[in-house]
Design an enzyme around this catalytic site. Structure first.
Site, PDB file in Angstrom:
ATOM      1  N   HIS A   1      -2.380   0.646   6.872  1.00 57.47           N
ATOM      2  CA  HIS A   1      -3.584   0.276   6.131  1.00 57.47           C
ATOM      3  C   HIS A   1      -4.357  -0.863   6.306  1.00 57.47           C
ATOM      4  O   HIS A   1      -5.140  -1.535   5.419  1.00 57.47           O
ATOM      5  CB  HIS A   1      -3.324   0.554   4.565  1.00 57.47           C
ATOM      6  CG  HIS A   1      -4.368   1.128   3.862  1.00 57.47           C
ATOM      7  ND1 HIS A   1      -5.410   0.745   2.866  1.00 57.47           N
ATOM      8  CD2 HIS A   1      -4.614   2.665   3.646  1.00 57.47           C
ATOM      9  CE1 HIS A   1      -5.971   1.477   2.574  1.00 57.47           C
ATOM     10  NE2 HIS A   1      -5.581   2.686   2.924  1.00 57.47           N
TER      11      HIS A   1
ATOM     12  N   ASP B   1      -8.520  11.822  -2.839  1.00 57.42           N
ATOM     13  CA  ASP B   1      -9.858  11.682  -3.138  1.00 57.42           C
ATOM     14  C   ASP B   1     -10.850  12.382  -2.173  1.00 57.42           C
ATOM     15  O   ASP B   1     -12.063  12.442  -2.294  1.00 57.42           O
ATOM     16  CB  ASP B   1     -10.194  10.134  -3.110  1.00 57.42           C
ATOM     17  CG  ASP B   1      -9.959   9.516  -1.745  1.00 57.42           C
ATOM     18  OD1 ASP B   1     -10.175  10.155  -0.798  1.00 57.42           O
ATOM     19  OD2 ASP B   1      -9.705   8.469  -1.667  1.00 57.42           O
TER      20      ASP B   1
ATOM     21  N   TYR C   1       0.735  -1.205   0.062  1.00 54.12           N
ATOM     22  CA  TYR C   1       0.068   0.047   0.139  1.00 54.12           C
ATOM     23  C   TYR C   1       0.732   1.387   0.041  1.00 54.12           C
ATOM     24  O   TYR C   1       2.025   1.469   0.568  1.00 54.12           O
ATOM     25  CB  TYR C   1      -0.841   0.156   1.260  1.00 54.12           C
ATOM     26  CG  TYR C   1      -1.454   1.317   1.364  1.00 54.12           C
ATOM     27  CD1 TYR C   1      -2.692   1.701   0.520  1.00 54.12           C
ATOM     28  CD2 TYR C   1      -1.201   2.326   2.411  1.00 54.12           C
ATOM     29  CE1 TYR C   1      -3.070   2.958   0.608  1.00 54.12           C
ATOM     30  CE2 TYR C   1      -1.605   3.510   2.300  1.00 54.12           C
ATOM     31  CZ  TYR C   1      -2.709   4.032   1.479  1.00 54.12           C
ATOM     32  OH  TYR C   1      -3.265   5.078   1.495  1.00 54.12           O
TER      33      TYR C   1
ATOM     34  N   HIS D   1      -8.326  12.961   7.589  1.00 56.42           N
ATOM     35  CA  HIS D   1      -7.891  12.440   6.414  1.00 56.42           C
ATOM     36  C   HIS D   1      -8.111  13.378   5.244  1.00 56.42           C
ATOM     37  O   HIS D   1      -9.041  14.061   4.965  1.00 56.42           O
ATOM     38  CB  HIS D   1      -9.041  11.416   6.101  1.00 56.42           C
ATOM     39  CG  HIS D   1      -8.681  10.132   5.135  1.00 56.42           C
ATOM     40  ND1 HIS D   1      -9.438   9.831   4.162  1.00 56.42           N
ATOM     41  CD2 HIS D   1      -7.368   9.582   5.079  1.00 56.42           C
ATOM     42  CE1 HIS D   1      -8.855   8.896   3.365  1.00 56.42           C
ATOM     43  NE2 HIS D   1      -7.411   8.857   3.995  1.00 56.42           N
TER      44      HIS D   1
ATOM     45  N   ASP E   1       1.593   4.087   7.510  1.00 51.77           N
ATOM     46  CA  ASP E   1       0.248   3.692   7.334  1.00 51.77           C
ATOM     47  C   ASP E   1       0.255   2.204   7.022  1.00 51.77           C
ATOM     48  O   ASP E   1       0.647   1.731   5.770  1.00 51.77           O
ATOM     49  CB  ASP E   1      -0.629   4.421   6.249  1.00 51.77           C
ATOM     50  CG  ASP E   1      -1.993   4.078   6.075  1.00 51.77           C
ATOM     51  OD1 ASP E   1      -2.372   3.287   6.941  1.00 51.77           O
ATOM     52  OD2 ASP E   1      -2.598   4.611   5.234  1.00 51.77           O
TER      53      ASP E   1
END
Length: 458
Positions: free
Chosen positions: A264, A368, A213, A364, A262
């Site tokens: 994830h 996106d 990731y 966050h 991270d």
């Protein structure tokens, strides 16, 4: 002779064409007088002549992908010339159903109402679905909620952070991302980011031969495997490779920069404990998502594995899911995602609770989350004593074109906008130049298998 069986309806065909950019919840702008007779469950104080006198006349949604991932942007318009608000529904894997919830359900219920009654409208729209919550419903609701806060700021001629209590700091520290295979090159990228003003850098290290990731593909062959989702995830290889590599990065960059990493949610609770013990010497600012939401009950036990601060939350679609973690002092950073939590209205209450329990927020903010959503993040960052650090995406030139006034960190810091409301606008003409892809083109990102072929969390 029995009658012939009824003809079966034609099968619904998969649609791969790109959806239209904009849709409206009303074909014409209704007048306030007409709205008053049609509004469901009207607020008594509004029908009695109270409130601001401003009314919502139209709600529109837009699909655009200037950053590469699909954005759903909601525009709430009023009967006051030029007075509108923008909101972000940020779930790139489920954009079309989110858009439908806004267009077909929430938007029509908003028409004719006073946009100033944010608490009342949030609760009314939240309850209207009966089976409340979830990422799709919350993202749809959040896009309207943030747009209402944008309108309120414009009506008050104040930037949003002023409505949330005013400034608690001069600027919000941001963190950027670096990744790679070679420890030396990754360390150089960290130091380069530090020279640009970033005091916080997320480091993702690629594990050769596995889908890791947060890392770019090494070559075109690996890129093709990732596009087809044929590359597998090797958790044991990750556990062997990444912790010592993070320690070596720390040795090369020294103590003058904060390092983040991270996981994830790709590890089991037992593997996460092993990872924490192995990464202790890296001196991380925090370790993000060492556990999935389904394994959140293991966070208190994870505390005993080491002193590395723990961060979690971007996948949470319910603010109450944080409460056990806050009460047990099981995490150090809440990775809040305003769209997925249903907007600013519930999120600001969660942030206040985090402050009372000594937990910091780290909102966050990857690519996106649109500039509209990032502006909502920065308003919270600037106004809350609980702020820790803000994730910073690098917006493309196309994204900055579509969103005039987008928040951009300068020397690793977000400074608040002085413009009323969110301080971000949306250029519909420019947005049409960046249509979204067919739905499954972005959904494939979350598909992952382990080395034994089993489906794995992304």
């Amino acid at each position: 002779m029995p009658p012939p069986p009824p003809a079966e309806p034609p099968a619904r065909q998969a649609v791969s064409t790109r959806p239209p950019l904009a849709r409206e919840t009303a074909s014409a702008e209704p007048t306030p007088a007409r709205d008053a007779a049609q509004v469901l469950a009207p607020a008594p104080w509004s029908t009695a002549g109270g409130g601001t006198g401003v009314r919502v006349t139209r709600v529109r949604t837009f699909l655009s992908a200037p950053q590469g991932c699909p954005y759903v942007i909601t525009r709430v318009e009023t009967d006051q010339p030029g007075l509108y608000g923008l909101g972000c529904a940020s779930d790139p894997q489920r954009t079309l159903p989110i858009r439908s919830v806004v267009d077909d359900y929430l938007g029509p219920m908003l028409l004719g109402r006073d946009p100033a009654d944010i608490e009342d409208l949030h609760r009314l729209l939240l309850n209207s679905g009966y089976w409340r919550g979830g990422s799709i419903a919350n993202n749809a609701l959040a896009s309207i909620d943030v747009a209402l806060w944008d309108i309120k700021g414009k009506m008050a001629a104040l930037p949003l952070h002023q409505l949330l209590g005013g400034r608690a700091r001069e600027y919000a520290e941001a963190y950027t991302h670096v990744d790679g295979v070679d420890v030396g090159k990754v360390a150089e990228l960290v130091l380069s980011a530090r020279e640009r003003g970033y005091r916080h850098v997320r480091v993702q290290l690629a594990v050769p031969g596995t889908d890791t990731y947060g890392t770019a593909p090494a070559d075109e062959r690996q890129a093709a495997d990732r596009r087809s989702r044929r590359e597998s995830w090797d958790s044991l290889g990750y556990l062997r490779h990444v912790p010592p590599a993070l320690v070596r990065v720390r040795e090369r960059v020294g103590a003058g920069v904060e390092l983040l990493h991270d996981v994830h949610e790709r590890l089991t609770p037992a593997q996460a404990r092993s990872f924490l013990r192995a990464v202790e010497e890296a001196g991380l600012y925090f370790l993000e998502d060492p556990l999935a939401p389904e394994d959140a009950a293991h966070f208190p036990g994870l505390r005993t594995a080491g002193s590395t601060p723990l961060a979690v939350g971007e996948l949470y679609a319910d603010v109450t899911a944080y409460l056990p973690l806050l009460e047990q002092r099981a995490i150090d950073y809440a990775r809040i995602r305003i769209p997925t939590l249903g907007g600013l209205t519930p999120t600001r209450k969660l942030v206040a609770a985090a402050e009372l329990f000594g937990v910091r927020i780290a909102p966050h903010g990857p690519g996106d989350v649109s500039p509209v959503g990032q502006a909502a993040n920065v308003a919270l960052d600037i106004s809350s004593p609980a702020f820790g650090v803000q994730e910073a995406a690098t917006f493309r030139d196309a994204t900055l074109e579509v969103f005039p006034g987008a928040p951009v960190p300068v020397a690793g810091r977000f400074h608040p906008s002085g413009a009323p409301g969110l301080g971000v606008d949306f250029d519909e003409v420019a947005a049409r130049r960046y249509p979204v892809t067919a739905p499954l083109e972005h959904d494939r990102w979350a598909l992952l298998r382990a080395t034994d072929g089993s489906a794995h969390r992304p």
